[in-house]
Write an enzyme that holds these catalytic residues in place. Structure first.
Site, short mmCIF file in Angstrom:
data_model
loop_
_atom_site.label_atom_id
_atom_site.label_comp_id
_atom_site.label_asym_id
_atom_site.label_seq_id
_atom_site.Cartn_x
_atom_site.Cartn_y
_atom_site.Cartn_z
N ASP A 13 0.80 -1.22 0.00
CA ASP A 13 0.00 0.00 0.00
C ASP A 13 0.84 1.28 0.00
O ASP A 13 0.42 2.31 0.52
CB ASP A 13 -0.97 0.02 1.21
CG ASP A 13 -1.89 -1.17 1.20
OD1 ASP A 13 -2.19 -1.68 0.11
OD2 ASP A 13 -2.32 -1.59 2.29
N LYS A 16 1.74 2.14 -5.16
CA LYS A 16 2.26 1.59 -6.43
C LYS A 16 1.32 1.89 -7.59
O LYS A 16 1.76 2.29 -8.67
CB LYS A 16 2.44 0.05 -6.30
CG LYS A 16 3.46 -0.34 -5.24
CD LYS A 16 3.52 -1.84 -5.04
CE LYS A 16 2.32 -2.45 -4.39
NZ LYS A 16 2.08 -2.07 -2.99
N GLY A 40 -4.57 -4.25 -3.76
CA GLY A 40 -5.56 -3.22 -4.07
C GLY A 40 -4.79 -1.98 -4.46
O GLY A 40 -4.12 -1.39 -3.61
N HIS A 41 -4.78 -1.66 -5.73
CA HIS A 41 -3.98 -0.53 -6.22
C HIS A 41 -4.92 0.61 -6.62
O HIS A 41 -5.76 0.45 -7.51
CB HIS A 41 -3.11 -0.98 -7.40
CG HIS A 41 -2.07 -1.99 -7.01
ND1 HIS A 41 -1.18 -2.54 -7.87
CD2 HIS A 41 -1.79 -2.55 -5.80
CE1 HIS A 41 -0.39 -3.40 -7.23
NE2 HIS A 41 -0.75 -3.42 -5.97
N ARG A 143 2.55 -28.71 -7.06
CA ARG A 143 2.34 -29.26 -8.41
C ARG A 143 0.96 -29.89 -8.61
O ARG A 143 0.79 -30.88 -9.30
CB ARG A 143 3.46 -30.26 -8.75
CG ARG A 143 4.81 -29.57 -8.83
CD ARG A 143 5.96 -30.48 -8.63
NE ARG A 143 5.95 -31.06 -7.30
CZ ARG A 143 6.83 -31.96 -6.87
NH1 ARG A 143 7.75 -32.40 -7.68
NH2 ARG A 143 6.76 -32.43 -5.65
N GLN A 224 1.99 -6.02 -3.21
CA GLN A 224 2.47 -6.11 -1.83
C GLN A 224 3.77 -5.30 -1.66
O GLN A 224 3.97 -4.34 -2.38
CB GLN A 224 2.66 -7.58 -1.40
CG GLN A 224 1.34 -8.34 -1.25
CD GLN A 224 0.77 -8.85 -2.56
OE1 GLN A 224 1.45 -9.52 -3.31
NE2 GLN A 224 -0.48 -8.55 -2.84
#
Ligand code: GDP
Ligand code: IMO
Ligand code: MG
Length: 423
Positions: A13, A16, A40-41, A143, A224
């Site tokens: 936060d 970015k 959350g950008h 995998r 992040q």
């Protein structure tokens, strides 16, 4: 032409989304390389606020292509909501948003597993966003995961059913109270898959490496922050991917020698949402002021963010791990009005002064040691020129630059695209 990286250096936060949006006009391609809808950008321009979770923050620009890389985990249901939010903006999405076939899918049961795991931990919970990130990356490294490219195969629903069945058994194993209606969740999921399939699925490592050969410019958008990195963050209170520079190479299929600038972005103070150690956290009026003035509530979960002074020990560590070449300082405006501003320059760790991030950083064994600065009173939010910044702020920035040995190239003085000063 090199690939530049933009990475959060704290606990996420940092801003970015805003800076990627500001820089997009300089790039042909914006690519997300890790994380998923735990991110959350926030972007603000023309009086409108937009929050993106999986879609790269270059999506509003006419000419930029946007790539969701192989390192990302995608929840089709959240992706569909993001697309719906964009639908009113007249963006030709299918011509400018590409999804890696190798990106992994978050299934409804991954979200349930996240909730079960957190419930089983009680007080020791991570404070996950509950978006299914951890369980999806566990299936990837175990995998067992499902990838976007699987949706092009005829038998993908069989694979889905087998994995979901296994998840249900695992949820039972946790023995916690998780209520859910699988039929409803699946209806929503399958509908969202149909929408997702309308977008181009690509071999994104080919796409990006061809773009590099054609001299196109690429900005990799981190999610992040470094202190949430699975290897270098405050483990186990971290996310499940490599948020640091190396994560961009594995999350996009780009070789290290193709990386150019590494932009490191940090707030002029520190915030953290979720649990885990935070040495400079404030529980006093100063913390409350940061929270209020900075509107510190999570863009994904709405949870209040914990606030504290800038931690230069952690910042220096992040600069080193990422090879940061340029810094961007966000939210300087929030510190206007403080009489005194503090920055942590070393820790008292179990009675000894140390200047590095110790292995087992815990709330009770680390006390920050601060250097104090005189604050400034001026409102920064309408400033557009570096020359008008208060002398005290310039001194604060100079101290940070000298401490971490990297120049601050952008000072952000408000959430809007325009409130950005280049140095
Ligand atoms: P991200 O996850 O790193 O993209 O950051 P978030 O969007 O989650 O959180 C950053 C918050 O700070 C958002 O609400 C932004 O609108 C806001 N923001 C970004 N830069 C600035 C700034 O310089 N000043 C102020 N006051 N707010 C900012
Ligand atoms: P952006 O990209 C801030 C935090 C959660 C929790 C921990 C693990 O917006 O900066 P997870 O859901 O990944 O299992 O949660 O990581 N977290 C974030 N904190 N910003 C984010 O993303 C975050 N993504 C995850 O709060 O503490
Ligand atoms: Mg955020």
């Amino acid at each position: 032409m090199a690939v530049n990286l933009l990475l959060g250096l704290q606990w996420g936060d940092e801003g970015k989304g805003k800076i990627v949006d500001v820089l997009t006009s300089n790039y042909d391609i914006i690519a997300r390389f890790q994380g998923g809808p735990n991110a959350g950008h926030t972007l603000i321009f023309d009086g409108q606020k937009h929050v993106l979770h999986t879609i790269p923050s270059g999506i509003f620009h006419k000419n930029a292509m946007n790539v969701v890389g192989n390192g990302v985990v995608i929840d089709p249901v959240i992706f569909q909501k993001e697309l719906e939010n964009l639908s009113k903006f007249n963006i030709n999405i299918s011509s400018k948003l590409f999804i890696s076939r190798k990106a992994h899918l978050i299934l409804p049961t991954h979200r349930l597993l996240d909730a079960a795991s957190e419930a089983s931990k009680g007080k020791a919970k991570i404070g996950s966003t509950l978006k299914g990130i951890g369980p999806t990356y566990m299936d990837k490294t175990g995998r067992n995961g499902m990838r976007i490219g699987d949706l092009e195969l005829d038998d993908w629903k069989e694979k889905y059913s087998a994995l979901t069945e296994k998840h249900i058994k695992m949820i039972d194993f946790y023995d916690v109270d998780i209520e859910y209606n699988l039929a409803e969740l699946e209806a929503e999921f399958f509908n969202a898959i149909d929408i997702l399939k309308q977008l181009p699925f690509i071999d994104s490592e080919e796409f990006l490496n061809n773009a590099i050969k054609e001299n196109k410019s690429i900005l990799a958008e981190g999610a992040q922050g470094s202190m949430l990195d699975i290897d270098f963050g405050t483990y186990p209170f971290v996310t499940s991917s490599n948020t640091t520079a190396a994560g961009a190479c594995t999350g996009l299929g780009i070789a290290p020698n193709k990386i150019g600038e590494v932009f490191g972005i940090f707030k002029a103070y520190t915030t953290r949402v979720g649990s885990g150690p935070f040495p400079t956290e404030l529980f006093d009026e100063n913390g409350a002021t940061m929270s209020k003035v900075g509107h510190e509530f999570g863009a994904t979960t709405g949870r209040p963010r914990r606030c504290g002074w800038l931690d230069l020990v952690a910042l220096k560590y992040a600069v080193q791990v990422n090879g940061v070449t340029q810094l961007m300082m966000m939210k300087g405006d929030v510190l206007s009005g403080f009489d005194t501003i503090k920055v942590c320059t070393s820790y008292n760790y179990k009675g000894t002064e140390i200047s590095h991030l110790p292995y087992n950083i815990e709330e009770h064994n680390v006390t920050p040691i601060y250097t104090e600065f005189k604050g400034w009173k001026e409102d920064l939010t309408s400033m557009t020129n570096i020359k008008t910044l208060p002398k005290e702020l310039n001194e604060y920035i100079k101290f940070i630059e000298d401490f971490v040995e990297v120049p601050v190239k952008i000072v952000s003085v408000g959430p809007d695209r325009k409130q950005t000063i280049m140095r």
